[in-house]
Design a protein around this motif. Structure first.
Motif, mmCIF file in Angstrom:
data_model
loop_
_atom_site.group_PDB
_atom_site.id
_atom_site.type_symbol
_atom_site.label_atom_id
_atom_site.label_comp_id
_atom_site.label_asym_id
_atom_site.label_seq_id
_atom_site.Cartn_x
_atom_site.Cartn_y
_atom_site.Cartn_z
ATOM 1 N N ASN A 1 0.834 -1.286 -0.067
ATOM 2 C CA ASN A 1 -0.174 0.121 -0.134
ATOM 3 C C ASN A 1 0.843 1.257 -0.174
ATOM 4 N N PHE A 2 1.885 1.221 -0.821
ATOM 5 C CA PHE A 2 2.775 2.435 -0.699
ATOM 6 C C PHE A 2 2.040 3.662 -1.235
ATOM 7 N N PRO A 3 1.865 4.787 -0.522
ATOM 8 C CA PRO A 3 0.965 5.737 -0.868
ATOM 9 C C PRO A 3 1.247 6.447 -2.312
ATOM 10 N N PRO A 4 0.435 6.884 -2.890
ATOM 11 C CA PRO A 4 0.651 7.414 -4.255
ATOM 12 C C PRO A 4 1.780 8.514 -4.441
ATOM 13 N N VAL A 5 2.521 8.315 -5.397
ATOM 14 C CA VAL A 5 3.698 9.296 -5.696
ATOM 15 C C VAL A 5 3.170 10.185 -6.915
ATOM 16 N N TYR A 6 3.408 11.431 -6.697
ATOM 17 C CA TYR A 6 2.930 12.523 -7.847
ATOM 18 C C TYR A 6 4.438 13.073 -8.246
ATOM 19 N N PRO A 7 4.469 12.605 -9.498
ATOM 20 C CA PRO A 7 5.948 13.186 -10.052
ATOM 21 C C PRO A 7 5.790 14.810 -10.627
ATOM 22 N N VAL A 8 6.386 15.423 -9.764
ATOM 23 C CA VAL A 8 5.763 17.079 -9.984
ATOM 24 C C VAL A 8 7.050 17.760 -10.374
ATOM 25 N N GLY A 9 8.140 17.162 -10.640
ATOM 26 C CA GLY A 9 9.399 18.060 -10.690
ATOM 27 C C GLY A 9 9.680 17.977 -12.256
ATOM 28 N N PRO A 10 10.601 18.589 -12.610
ATOM 29 C CA PRO A 10 11.635 19.310 -11.871
ATOM 30 C C PRO A 10 10.895 20.492 -11.359
ATOM 31 N N VAL A 11 11.126 21.036 -9.966
ATOM 32 C CA VAL A 11 10.358 22.242 -9.403
ATOM 33 C C VAL A 11 11.764 23.077 -9.267
ATOM 34 N N LEU A 12 12.000 24.058 -9.945
ATOM 35 C CA LEU A 12 13.242 25.046 -9.792
ATOM 36 C C LEU A 12 12.783 26.321 -9.479
ATOM 37 N N SER A 13 13.389 26.995 -8.452
ATOM 38 C CA SER A 13 13.177 28.502 -8.235
ATOM 39 C C SER A 13 14.207 29.459 -9.023
ATOM 40 N N LEU A 14 13.666 29.752 -10.158
ATOM 41 C CA LEU A 14 14.628 30.508 -11.122
ATOM 42 C C LEU A 14 14.645 32.025 -10.815
ATOM 43 N N ALA B 1 13.888 18.230 -19.397
ATOM 44 C CA ALA B 1 13.458 18.966 -18.230
ATOM 45 C C ALA B 1 12.453 19.949 -18.682
ATOM 46 N N ARG B 2 12.605 20.829 -19.677
ATOM 47 C CA ARG B 2 11.492 21.492 -19.862
ATOM 48 C C ARG B 2 10.258 21.083 -20.548
ATOM 49 N N LYS B 3 10.526 20.013 -21.228
ATOM 50 C CA LYS B 3 9.301 19.313 -21.771
ATOM 51 C C LYS B 3 8.397 18.783 -20.879
ATOM 52 N N ALA B 4 8.991 18.236 -19.603
ATOM 53 C CA ALA B 4 8.254 17.616 -18.719
ATOM 54 C C ALA B 4 7.075 18.483 -17.927
ATOM 55 N N LEU B 5 7.416 19.788 -18.074
ATOM 56 C CA LEU B 5 6.776 20.786 -17.446
ATOM 57 C C LEU B 5 5.492 21.170 -18.491
ATOM 58 N N MET B 6 5.437 20.836 -19.502
ATOM 59 C CA MET B 6 4.504 21.071 -20.705
ATOM 60 C C MET B 6 3.126 20.512 -20.378
#
Ligand SMILES: O=c1ccn([C@@H]2O[C@H](COP(=O)(O)OP(=O)(O)O[C@H]3O[C@H](CO)[C@@H](O)[C@H](O)[C@H]3O)[C@@H](O)[C@H]2O)c(=O)[nH]1
Length: 441
Positions: free
Chosen positions: A210-223, A415-420
């Motif tokens: 029952n591993f909790p759900p994992v949400y891939p939200v990265g890359p998170v960058l403070s630019l 990395a840029r594509k992952a955010l689109m």
């Protein structure tokens, strides 16, 4: 539509605050279901200015409010910090439990009744796992915002499972190899974080099917809008002016994160390596007390005046984005790794503590995205890396078009594509928000 509030409890050091607050900002920008995000802020004895830093990060965000917790009443002894930092941090975090409980009781009750804003849940740092219980008391779901990478999450899952299977704790000096979910290569014990065992007790409960759900939200960058924690902009301007005068891809940037302090003998070896290598350099030095130049060898600054600059806190994102920078000697804190990939700057790995050895292994061995200076260096062992070894790594990092540089450029695009829209991070954030506030709102 009922408006939602989310309560964040970040860990109060720059490496965690920058990225956690950035994630909070991105949720506000993206999702109009959120009315407010409240940052519950606490301080550690070694992060005295973290409150000002956090406040400056949210200054332009009216929907993010800052709620300072009172001082922790019975902090663990500082001796423990010197002996076992991670154990100290966990004890300290446990001591925040009653403070967070009090704060939640004010925040949640003030939102009851006629107030149309509903507290939807908590977003906690992974050091704050003990606060999940407090969330439960208020019927609030808790989510961990993991400031590290998925490989580290794989290890969090793997270690308790291994412990159950083998019945023994992992010996970091053993030659045992590990098959961690998500890794193609087997991972050697020597790159596991030293402080793992206490932290993993908390995760043990998750290590079932029952591993909790994992949400891939990265890359998170403070630019953008990044003040320095010492809040002095003049040094930042001096650094950027200096970079303007350097040829393209000629500068090696050295920086060991927010707290990467090296002793005088090691500083001397790095200085010698920089002189020998002959490359231009920008070197950000942290010291326990005093200025960045205090531990440099006599005459170093004069001899290298035409080639290099030594500074304290560097405007790292602007530095990595600058065309003059061609390589980065890094401690492999995960934010530094992401920032270097984002701007296509290859790294030479020199981990110091926390999960940095695993990050170095991931970058060099697993992904072929970095040059190896060291994979398993541990700062507490006080080993001195010699100038010859450092200058050799700088040479292979900076010289020519190495294969690593090409792969890093490809990752920058990925990395840029992952955010689109429709891609992994975009979808991960949407799933997280739908689970947290409900699709009906
Ligand atoms: O002179 C400096 C030094 C740091 N930074 C910034 O500060 C952050 C530092 O974060 P990171 O590179 O991750 O290093 P640490 O501060 O060491 O981060 C801690 O938190 C990370 C995220 O959990 C872990 O990966 C590290 O091991 C842990 O030490 C980055 O955004 C840097 O750009 C600067 O802007 N200027």
């Amino acid at each position: 539509m009922v408006k939602q509030e989310i309560i964040f409890v970040p860990y109060p050091t720059p490496g965690h605050l920058l990225v956690t607050i950035e994630f909070a900002k991105s949720l506000i920008k993206r999702d109009n279901r959120i009315h407010t995000i409240t940052i519950l802020h606490w301080t550690l004895p070694y992060t005295p200015h973290a409150d000002l830093f956090a406040k400056s990060l949210i200054a332009s965000e009216p929907q993010i409010r800052f709620h300072a917790l009172p001082e922790v009443k019975n902090p663990p002894p500082f001796d423990l910090f010197l002996k076992a930092t991670e154990a100290y941090v966990l004890e300290f975090t446990k001591a925040t439990v009653p403070l967070v409980r009090d704060a939640l009781s004010t925040l949640v009750s003030s939102r009851d009744g006629s107030d149309p804003v509903r507290v939807a849940g908590l977003v906690l740092d992974f050091f704050s796992v003990p606060l999940i219980e407090v969330g439960n008391e208020f019927n609030l779901p808790s989510y961990i915002f993991l400031t590290c990478n998925a490989g580290f999450l794989g290890m969090l899952k793997y270690l308790p499972e291994r412990h159950r299977r083998m019945g023994t704790m992992l010996d970091l000096s053993s030659s045992e190899d590990h098959h961690i979910p998500g890794y193609a290569s087997s991972v050697p014990s020597k790159v596991f974080p030293a402080g793992q065992f206490k932290a993993f007790d908390h995760f043990a409960c998750c290590c079932t099917d029952n591993f909790p759900p994992v949400y891939p939200v990265g890359p998170v960058l403070s630019l953008e809008d990044r003040p320095s924690p010492d809040l002095d902009p003049s040094d930042q301007r001096r650094i950027m002016r200096w970079l303007e005068d350097q040829p393209e891809s000629s500068v090696v940037y050295l920086c060991f994160g927010s707290y990467g302090v090296l002793g005088a003998p090691q500083i001397e070896e790095i200085a010698r390596a920089l002189e020998v290598s002959g490359h231009r350099f920008l070197w950000s030095i942290r010291t326990e007390d005093g200025g960045p130049c205090d531990l440099l060898p006599d005459g170093f600054t004069d001899r290298t005046a035409s080639k290099g600059l030594v500074c304290g806190w560097a405007p790292q994102v602007e530095v990595l984005a600058h065309k003059a920078v061609g390589g980065f000697v890094s401690h492999c804190g995960w934010n530094s790794v992401l920032e270097s990939l984002w701007f296509g700057v290859p790294i030479a790995t020199w981990p110091l503590y926390a999960e940095q050895q695993l990050n170095a292994f991931t970058m060099v061995t697993e992904l072929g995205l970095a040059v190896e200076l060291r994979l398993d260096y541990v700062s507490t062992k006080k080993e001195i890396v010699k100038a010859e070894e450092i200058s050799e790594a700088i040479r292979s990092l900076m010289d020519g078009e190495n294969t690593v540089r090409g792969r890093v450029k490809e990752k920058a695009e990925a990395a840029r594509k992952a955010l689109m829209d429709g891609e992994s991070s975009f979808v991960g954030v949407k799933r997280f928000m739908d689970d947290l506030v409900g699709e009906d709102f």
